[in-house]
Design an enzyme around this catalytic site. Sequence first.
Site, PDB file in Angstrom:
ATOM      1  N   ASN A  20     -13.160  -3.430   2.964  1.00 52.67           N
ATOM      2  CA  ASN A  20     -14.084  -2.604   3.059  1.00 52.67           C
ATOM      3  C   ASN A  20     -14.812  -2.648   1.826  1.00 52.67           C
ATOM      4  OD1 ASN A  20     -12.863  -1.155   5.317  1.00 52.67           O
ATOM      5  ND2 ASN A  20     -11.536  -0.134   4.164  1.00 52.67           N
ATOM      6  N   HIS A  77     -10.491  -5.602  -2.714  1.00 55.27           N
ATOM      7  CA  HIS A  77      -9.296  -5.788  -2.108  1.00 55.27           C
ATOM      8  C   HIS A  77      -9.100  -6.166  -0.533  1.00 55.27           C
ATOM      9  CE1 HIS A  77     -10.138  -1.330  -1.871  1.00 55.27           C
ATOM     10  NE2 HIS A  77      -9.175  -1.486  -0.826  1.00 55.27           N
ATOM     11  N   PHE A  78      -8.058  -6.829  -0.160  1.00 57.08           N
ATOM     12  CA  PHE A  78      -7.882  -7.162   1.103  1.00 57.08           C
ATOM     13  C   PHE A  78      -6.876  -6.352   1.721  1.00 57.08           C
ATOM     14  CE2 PHE A  78     -11.090 -10.751   2.013  1.00 57.08           C
ATOM     15  CZ  PHE A  78     -11.494 -10.723   0.714  1.00 57.08           C
ATOM     16  N   HIS A  79      -6.875  -5.837   2.636  1.00 52.03           N
ATOM     17  CA  HIS A  79      -5.668  -5.300   3.307  1.00 52.03           C
ATOM     18  C   HIS A  79      -4.832  -6.193   4.310  1.00 52.03           C
ATOM     19  CE1 HIS A  79      -6.589  -0.976   2.528  1.00 52.03           C
ATOM     20  NE2 HIS A  79      -7.700  -1.320   2.474  1.00 52.03           N
ATOM     21  N   HIS A 118     -15.965   2.942   4.332  1.00 49.97           N
ATOM     22  CA  HIS A 118     -14.512   3.346   3.836  1.00 49.97           C
ATOM     23  C   HIS A 118     -13.757   2.811   2.744  1.00 49.97           C
ATOM     24  CE1 HIS A 118     -10.580   4.908   5.533  1.00 49.97           C
ATOM     25  NE2 HIS A 118     -11.318   5.428   6.428  1.00 49.97           N
ATOM     26  N   GLN A 119     -14.492   2.304   1.871  1.00 53.15           N
ATOM     27  CA  GLN A 119     -13.886   1.957   0.510  1.00 53.15           C
ATOM     28  C   GLN A 119     -13.446   3.093  -0.166  1.00 53.15           C
ATOM     29  OE1 GLN A 119     -16.278  -0.708  -1.433  1.00 53.15           O
ATOM     30  NE2 GLN A 119     -14.266  -1.311  -2.962  1.00 53.15           N
ATOM     31  N   ASP A 159       0.948  -1.115   0.012  1.00 53.88           N
ATOM     32  CA  ASP A 159       0.044  -0.082   0.052  1.00 53.88           C
ATOM     33  C   ASP A 159       0.796   1.362  -0.052  1.00 53.88           C
ATOM     34  OD1 ASP A 159      -1.754   2.378   0.953  1.00 53.88           O
ATOM     35  OD2 ASP A 159      -3.118   0.619   1.235  1.00 53.88           O
TER      36      ASP A 159
HETATM   37  P1  5GP Z   1      -9.858   1.203   0.933  1.00 56.01           P
HETATM   38  O1  5GP Z   1     -10.304   2.295   1.841  1.00 56.01           O
HETATM   39  O2  5GP Z   1     -10.621   1.347  -0.472  1.00 56.01           O
HETATM   40  O3  5GP Z   1     -10.185  -0.091   1.361  1.00 56.01           O
HETATM   41  O4  5GP Z   1      -8.191   1.376   0.614  1.00 56.01           O
HETATM   42  C1  5GP Z   1      -7.686   1.713  -0.546  1.00 56.01           C
HETATM   43  C2  5GP Z   1      -6.211   1.542  -0.422  1.00 56.01           C
HETATM   44  O5  5GP Z   1      -5.389   1.661  -1.633  1.00 56.01           O
HETATM   45  C3  5GP Z   1      -5.522   2.689   0.650  1.00 56.01           C
HETATM   46  O6  5GP Z   1      -5.090   2.043   1.827  1.00 56.01           O
HETATM   47  C4  5GP Z   1      -4.856   3.716  -0.374  1.00 56.01           C
HETATM   48  O7  5GP Z   1      -3.725   3.603   0.371  1.00 56.01           O
HETATM   49  C5  5GP Z   1      -4.291   2.250  -1.522  1.00 56.01           C
HETATM   50  N1  5GP Z   1      -4.100   3.019  -2.763  1.00 56.01           N
HETATM   51  C6  5GP Z   1      -4.712   3.813  -3.426  1.00 56.01           C
HETATM   52  N2  5GP Z   1      -4.025   4.201  -4.592  1.00 56.01           N
HETATM   53  C7  5GP Z   1      -3.011   3.477  -4.428  1.00 56.01           C
HETATM   54  C8  5GP Z   1      -1.988   3.354  -5.536  1.00 56.01           C
HETATM   55  O8  5GP Z   1      -1.969   3.886  -6.807  1.00 56.01           O
HETATM   56  N3  5GP Z   1      -1.027   2.219  -5.323  1.00 56.01           N
HETATM   57  C9  5GP Z   1      -1.041   1.616  -4.164  1.00 56.01           C
HETATM   58  N4  5GP Z   1      -0.141   0.737  -4.030  1.00 56.01           N
HETATM   59  N5  5GP Z   1      -1.814   1.781  -3.120  1.00 56.01           N
HETATM   60  C10 5GP Z   1      -2.986   2.647  -3.406  1.00 56.01           C
END
Ligand code: 5GP
Length: 143
Positions: free
Chosen positions: A86, A99-101, A92-93, A30
Site C-alpha cells: 500500500n 513494506h510488503f505484506h 490503505h497505508q 504482522d
Molecule cells: P499498511 O496498511 O500500512 O499497509 O499495513 C501496516 C501493517 O503493519 C498492518 O497490517 C498492521 O497490523 C502492522 N503493524 C502496525 N504496527 C505494528 C507493530 O508494531 N508490529 C507489527 N509486527 N506489525 C504492526
Amino acid sequence: MSDTIFSKIIRGEIPCHRVYEDDAVLAFLDVNPLSKGHTLVVPKEAVATLDKLSEESAAAIGRVLPKIARAVMSATGATSFNILQNNGADAHQAVFHVHFHVIPKVEGRGLGIGWEPMKADNAELKALREKIAWAAATETQKG
Ligand code: 5GP
C-alpha cells in the site's frame, strides 16, 4: 520523513517476531494478521512509499520476497498467497515506511479483494499508454 514504528522495530527499540534479516531487509510477523503467517517484508531504508525507494533497496527487497513467500507457505501449508503493498493513506497505508505484506491463504482466511473493473475506452488506453510510456522512459534516463 518522521520516525515510524517500523524504524523503531528495525533499530530493535520495539520487539517483533523476526523471521528474516539481512543488511537491507527485515521481515517479521504482522501483529494483526489477516491469516496465520501474515508477514511484513520491510526495507531498512526509511522512505514512506515505493516510488521513493532506492534501486539498491528495491533490488534487496526483490531478492528476499520470493524466499519469504516460500518460507511462509512451507511453514503454514498454504499453497496460495497475496503480496500487498500500500502507498498513501487513500490506498490503505497506515505505516508510512515502505513494506510488503505476504498474506497466505490459510484456513479460509487471507486478503479479501474488492475488484471492480471499468469498461476500457480504446482511445483513452492509447493516450494513457503514451503518457505512461513517456514518463517511464524519462525515469529510466534519470537512472
Ligand atoms: P499498511 O496498511 O500500512 O499497509 O499495513 C501496516 C501493517 O503493519 C498492518 O497490517 C498492521 O497490523 C502492522 N503493524 C502496525 N504496527 C505494528 C507493530 O508494531 N508490529 C507489527 N509486527 N506489525 C504492526
